[in-house]
Every structure is written in C-alpha cells, then in structure tokens.
Design a protein around this motif. Structure first.
Motif, PDB file in Angstrom:
ATOM      1  N   HIS A 161      -3.630  -0.860  -9.674  1.00 54.03           N
ATOM      2  CA  HIS A 161      -4.495   0.134  -9.055  1.00 54.03           C
ATOM      3  C   HIS A 161      -4.591  -0.123  -7.558  1.00 54.03           C
ATOM      4  O   HIS A 161      -4.528  -1.270  -7.109  1.00 54.03           O
ATOM      5  CB  HIS A 161      -5.901   0.103  -9.655  1.00 54.03           C
ATOM      6  CG  HIS A 161      -5.934   0.513 -11.085  1.00 54.03           C
ATOM      7  ND1 HIS A 161      -5.464   1.728 -11.525  1.00 54.03           N
ATOM      8  CD2 HIS A 161      -6.377  -0.125 -12.182  1.00 54.03           C
ATOM      9  CE1 HIS A 161      -5.616   1.811 -12.832  1.00 54.03           C
ATOM     10  NE2 HIS A 161      -6.168   0.688 -13.261  1.00 54.03           N
ATOM     11  N   CYS A 162      -4.764   0.960  -6.829  1.00 47.53           N
ATOM     12  CA  CYS A 162      -4.912   0.888  -5.379  1.00 47.53           C
ATOM     13  C   CYS A 162      -5.800   2.056  -4.957  1.00 47.53           C
ATOM     14  O   CYS A 162      -5.380   2.932  -4.232  1.00 47.53           O
ATOM     15  CB  CYS A 162      -3.545   0.964  -4.712  1.00 47.53           C
ATOM     16  SG  CYS A 162      -3.587   0.679  -2.937  1.00 47.53           S
ATOM     17  N   ARG A 163      -7.012   2.070  -5.477  1.00 50.19           N
ATOM     18  CA  ARG A 163      -7.945   3.165  -5.190  1.00 50.19           C
ATOM     19  C   ARG A 163      -9.207   2.590  -4.565  1.00 50.19           C
ATOM     20  O   ARG A 163      -9.504   1.413  -4.713  1.00 50.19           O
ATOM     21  CB  ARG A 163      -8.275   3.923  -6.475  1.00 50.19           C
ATOM     22  CG  ARG A 163      -7.045   4.626  -7.010  1.00 50.19           C
ATOM     23  CD  ARG A 163      -7.355   5.537  -8.154  1.00 50.19           C
ATOM     24  NE  ARG A 163      -6.100   6.149  -8.589  1.00 50.19           N
ATOM     25  CZ  ARG A 163      -5.964   6.832  -9.687  1.00 50.19           C
ATOM     26  NH1 ARG A 163      -6.988   7.026 -10.477  1.00 50.19           N
ATOM     27  NH2 ARG A 163      -4.810   7.371  -9.998  1.00 50.19           N
TER      28      ARG A 163
ATOM     29  N   PRO B  17       0.777  -1.239   0.000  1.00 51.12           N
ATOM     30  CA  PRO B  17       0.000   0.000   0.000  1.00 51.12           C
ATOM     31  C   PRO B  17       0.812   1.294   0.000  1.00 51.12           C
ATOM     32  O   PRO B  17       0.420   2.258  -0.657  1.00 51.12           O
ATOM     33  CB  PRO B  17      -0.853  -0.133   1.263  1.00 51.12           C
ATOM     34  CG  PRO B  17      -1.075  -1.611   1.379  1.00 51.12           C
ATOM     35  CD  PRO B  17       0.229  -2.230   0.934  1.00 51.12           C
TER      36      PRO B  17
ATOM     37  N   TRP C 118       3.679   3.384  -5.819  1.00 49.81           N
ATOM     38  CA  TRP C 118       2.641   4.393  -5.610  1.00 49.81           C
ATOM     39  C   TRP C 118       3.246   5.764  -5.338  1.00 49.81           C
ATOM     40  O   TRP C 118       2.776   6.770  -5.887  1.00 49.81           O
ATOM     41  CB  TRP C 118       1.730   3.975  -4.453  1.00 49.81           C
ATOM     42  CG  TRP C 118       1.306   2.554  -4.566  1.00 49.81           C
ATOM     43  CD1 TRP C 118       1.655   1.527  -3.742  1.00 49.81           C
ATOM     44  CD2 TRP C 118       0.476   1.971  -5.582  1.00 49.81           C
ATOM     45  NE1 TRP C 118       1.094   0.344  -4.173  1.00 49.81           N
ATOM     46  CE2 TRP C 118       0.360   0.594  -5.300  1.00 49.81           C
ATOM     47  CE3 TRP C 118      -0.187   2.479  -6.701  1.00 49.81           C
ATOM     48  CZ2 TRP C 118      -0.386  -0.270  -6.081  1.00 49.81           C
ATOM     49  CZ3 TRP C 118      -0.931   1.613  -7.478  1.00 49.81           C
ATOM     50  CH2 TRP C 118      -1.027   0.263  -7.171  1.00 49.81           C
TER      51      TRP C 118
END
Length: 139
Positions: free
Chosen positions: A112-114, A50, A55
């Motif tokens: 993606h990490c939304r 995360p 990111w």
C-alpha cells in the motif's frame, strides 16, 4: 476512527508490573535485521518506490481502485519471478523461528502507498473472513 492502539503498544512498552516474557514474545513475533540480500532489496526498492512500476501498472491511484492482494501457491516448483523469489526467501527465513511455515501451502502479499487515514484499518487476517470458523495465517 473509534479505536486506536495505545501509546504503550506503539512504543513496545509492556505492563510495568509484568516481567519481560521473552519466551512468549518470541513465540508470536520475530524481527530479522538485514533480511534481504542486497540485490533482492534493490529490486523491491525499485519496484515499490513511490512512482515505481507496481503502482503505475496497477493503476493504483485511480479513485475506483480498491485494495487487492496476490496469492501464491507454495508447491515446490521453482520461483518464476522476483516476487516468488522473495516469498521463498522469506519462507526459509521465517521457518527458523516458526517451523510450521515450512508446511505452508500459500503465501499472500500486498503493498500500500496511500495517505494515512485512507480506510485500510489494522486487522488480523483470516481465511475466508472467518466463515466456518476463524483460521489465521501461520505467520
């Protein structure tokens, strides 16, 4: 959202009237347990955790940051970085079930990490968004 996948699709339940058509299923989908060697998996977990470098180096959480992907050429040259090693590994793995993958010339990847309803809808990819006719990826 206007549409969503049915509960049967999400649970993997077919029509109660139809038999399991394993041949047809295996033509379009494959699952590979333990697909990555441990060191490759560890690298991916570190990079994409995360608050991992991927990111932060892409300023991913900035409000103005749109969706993006990377395209790699599959031209037979040795992998130059960890992601290219992953791509080549996945290509070798996938071509066992999907022989046309051996002749692929490009590989695209994204991550993606939304939050869940953040606007990136489920879709089928197509070359140049279907201009001049729809051409979907090999796998």
């Amino acid at each position: 959202f206007s549409f969503r996948l049915s509960a049967q699709v999400l649970r993997g339940v077919g029509s109660p009237d139809a038999g399991d058509d394993a041949e047809e299923r295996d033509r379009i989908v494959a699952i590979f347990d333990q697909a990555f060697p441990q060191d490759m998996l560890a690298m991916l977990q570190e990079v994409f955790k995360p608050r991992g470098l991927y990111w932060t180096e892409h300023d991913y959480y900035a409000p103005e940051r749109g969706y993006f992907s990377y395209m790699h050429t599959l031209d037979g040259t040795p992998p130059r970085n960890g992601m290219e090693q992953v791509i080549r590994h996945l290509q070798r793995l996938a071509e066992v079930r999907f022989p046309a993958v051996k002749d692929a010339t490009r590989a695209e990847w994204w991550a993606h990490c939304r939050p869940h309803p953040s606007g990136h809808q489920l879709h089928f990819d197509s070359d140049d968004e279907g201009l001049g006719g729809v051409r979907n990826p090999i796998a």
